[in-house]
Design a protein around this motif. Structure first.
Motif, PDB file in Angstrom:
ATOM      1  N   VAL A 162       0.867  -1.183   0.000  1.00  0.00           N
ATOM      2  CA  VAL A 162       0.000   0.000   0.000  1.00  0.00           C
ATOM      3  C   VAL A 162       0.899   1.227   0.000  1.00  0.00           C
ATOM      4  N   ARG A 163       0.611   2.173  -0.874  1.00  0.00           N
ATOM      5  CA  ARG A 163       1.372   3.417  -0.894  1.00  0.00           C
ATOM      6  C   ARG A 163       0.378   4.570  -0.957  1.00  0.00           C
ATOM      7  N   HIS A 164       0.349   5.380   0.104  1.00  0.00           N
ATOM      8  CA  HIS A 164      -0.603   6.491   0.201  1.00  0.00           C
ATOM      9  C   HIS A 164      -2.041   6.018  -0.024  1.00  0.00           C
ATOM     10  N   GLY A 165      -2.314   4.830   0.500  1.00  0.00           N
ATOM     11  CA  GLY A 165      -3.662   4.285   0.402  1.00  0.00           C
ATOM     12  C   GLY A 165      -3.961   3.552  -0.886  1.00  0.00           C
ATOM     13  N   VAL A 166      -3.041   3.579  -1.851  1.00  0.00           N
ATOM     14  CA  VAL A 166      -3.273   2.923  -3.139  1.00  0.00           C
ATOM     15  C   VAL A 166      -2.900   1.447  -3.035  1.00  0.00           C
ATOM     16  N   ARG A 167      -3.863   0.591  -3.333  1.00  0.00           N
ATOM     17  CA  ARG A 167      -3.648  -0.859  -3.275  1.00  0.00           C
ATOM     18  C   ARG A 167      -3.725  -1.528  -4.652  1.00  0.00           C
ATOM     19  N   GLU A 168      -4.270  -0.799  -5.641  1.00  0.00           N
ATOM     20  CA  GLU A 168      -4.502  -1.439  -6.937  1.00  0.00           C
ATOM     21  C   GLU A 168      -3.994  -0.577  -8.099  1.00  0.00           C
ATOM     22  N   GLY A 169      -2.803  -0.017  -7.911  1.00  0.00           N
ATOM     23  CA  GLY A 169      -2.140   0.677  -8.999  1.00  0.00           C
ATOM     24  C   GLY A 169      -1.238  -0.282  -9.755  1.00  0.00           C
TER      25      GLY A 169
END
Length: 319
Positions: A162-169
């Motif tokens: 997870v990076r800054h809340g992004v899980r599906e980039g």
């Protein structure tokens, strides 16, 4: 099968409908009757740098017409094999999953539903991306069609949690794949240079059983040494990021990384892989045609996919 020049239309690449390999269209996904169903997922909202891979499916389809006309299959004089005879390997183009701009959840749900339909109909999905985030719904669609081992050709590990809340980039797909119970492991080939994943991600990937090879490590091992790192007898899902190739032959991508593979280095691995187990799904991602006015990246993607499909079904016929 008789050569296509002998009767009917010449059907040059620039004539007619622009489907993958100029194969028939099937837009009723409940009526798919084919060995291979080619699906576009024109999604690039997972990119962290240069967007444009939403146009990848169109570019690959257009390029694929070059390899389609006048043939009852494609004869390879080195292998002495005619690959993809039209009367033995049935390929249909099922169009694109619907994308909802700015809505990742709905776009991914639509993509997953499309791949599930293909699997339900007994066809092998060949998916045209789109950025690498599209692998997430593709792998999820295999929840009732496992187990699968992921073979990844890529410059980047894509194992961010997870990076800054992004899980599906597009930096997350291999981590999301590793979390699935039906994914038995990952072999990640071509990883190099400045990566999308920090050191902790590499440690996490290895702890979860991933085998990671750089381009230089793969070259030292040779084709057979690389194949020996991949579990034999498995069901393989193969994900190919076009930036796994060197940008000298694949400039049309959002995150180019020098020091990549050349064409035959990848194709020899893929041709060997089909003899070790069963390839059950393929995606090819990150073709962004706006960065390549020559169009060679699309031609590379189309040629890789058509040859790979040929290898898969030639090997299946011998098992």
């Amino acid at each position: 099968m008789a050569h296509g020049y002998e009767s009917g239309r010449l059907d040059l690449p620039f004539v007619g409908h622009c489907t993958f390999g100029k194969r028939p269209v099937c837009t009723d996904w409940n009526a798919i009757d084919a060995d291979v169903a080619v699906l576009g997922i024109p999604y690039d909202m997972g990119t962290q740098y240069r967007s444009g891979a939403r146009f990848g499916p169109r570019a690959i389809r257009e390029a694929s017409t070059l390899f389609s006309f006048g043939h009852g299959g494609a004869y390879d004089h080195e292998d002495d094999v005619t690959y993809l005879p039209l009367d033995k390997v049935r390929i249909v183009d099922v169009g694109d999953a619907d994308m909802v701009h700015t809505d990742t959840a709905r776009s991914h749900a639509n993509a997953e539903r499309a791949v599930r339909k293909i699997l339900e109909r007994g066809a092998m999905p060949v998916v045209l991306g789109g950025d690498h985030a599209i692998n997430i719904p593709c792998v999820r669609a295999f929840s009732e069609h496992g187990p699968i081992h992921i073979v990844q050709i890529d410059a980047h590990l894509d194992f961010v949690d997870v990076r800054h809340g992004v899980r599906e980039g597009h930096g997350n797909p291999m981590r999301r794949a590793a979390e699935q119970s039906y994914v038995t492991g990952l072999t990640q080939i071509g990883i190099r240079n400045v990566s999308s994943t920090a050191k902790e991600g590499y440690e996490d990937a290895r702890a979860r059983g991933s085998s990671i090879l750089s381009v230089r490590q793969a070259r030292r091992l040779g084709t057979q040494g690389v194949l020996a790192k991949i579990p034999e007898g498995a069901r393989y899902y193969v994900t190919i990021d076009i930036d796994g190739f060197d940008p000298s032959i694949a400039p049309g991508t959002g995150t180019p990384s020098h020091g990549g593979f050349l064409y035959y280095e990848v194709m020899e691995i893929l041709q060997g892989l089909v003899k070790r187990g069963n390839v059950v799904g393929v995606d090819l991602v990150e073709v962004a045609p706006a960065y390549d006015p020559s169009g060679i990246t699309g031609f590379l993607a189309a040629q890789v996919l058509l040859n790979f499909i040929g290898y898969i079904f030639e090997a299946r016929g011998k098992k």
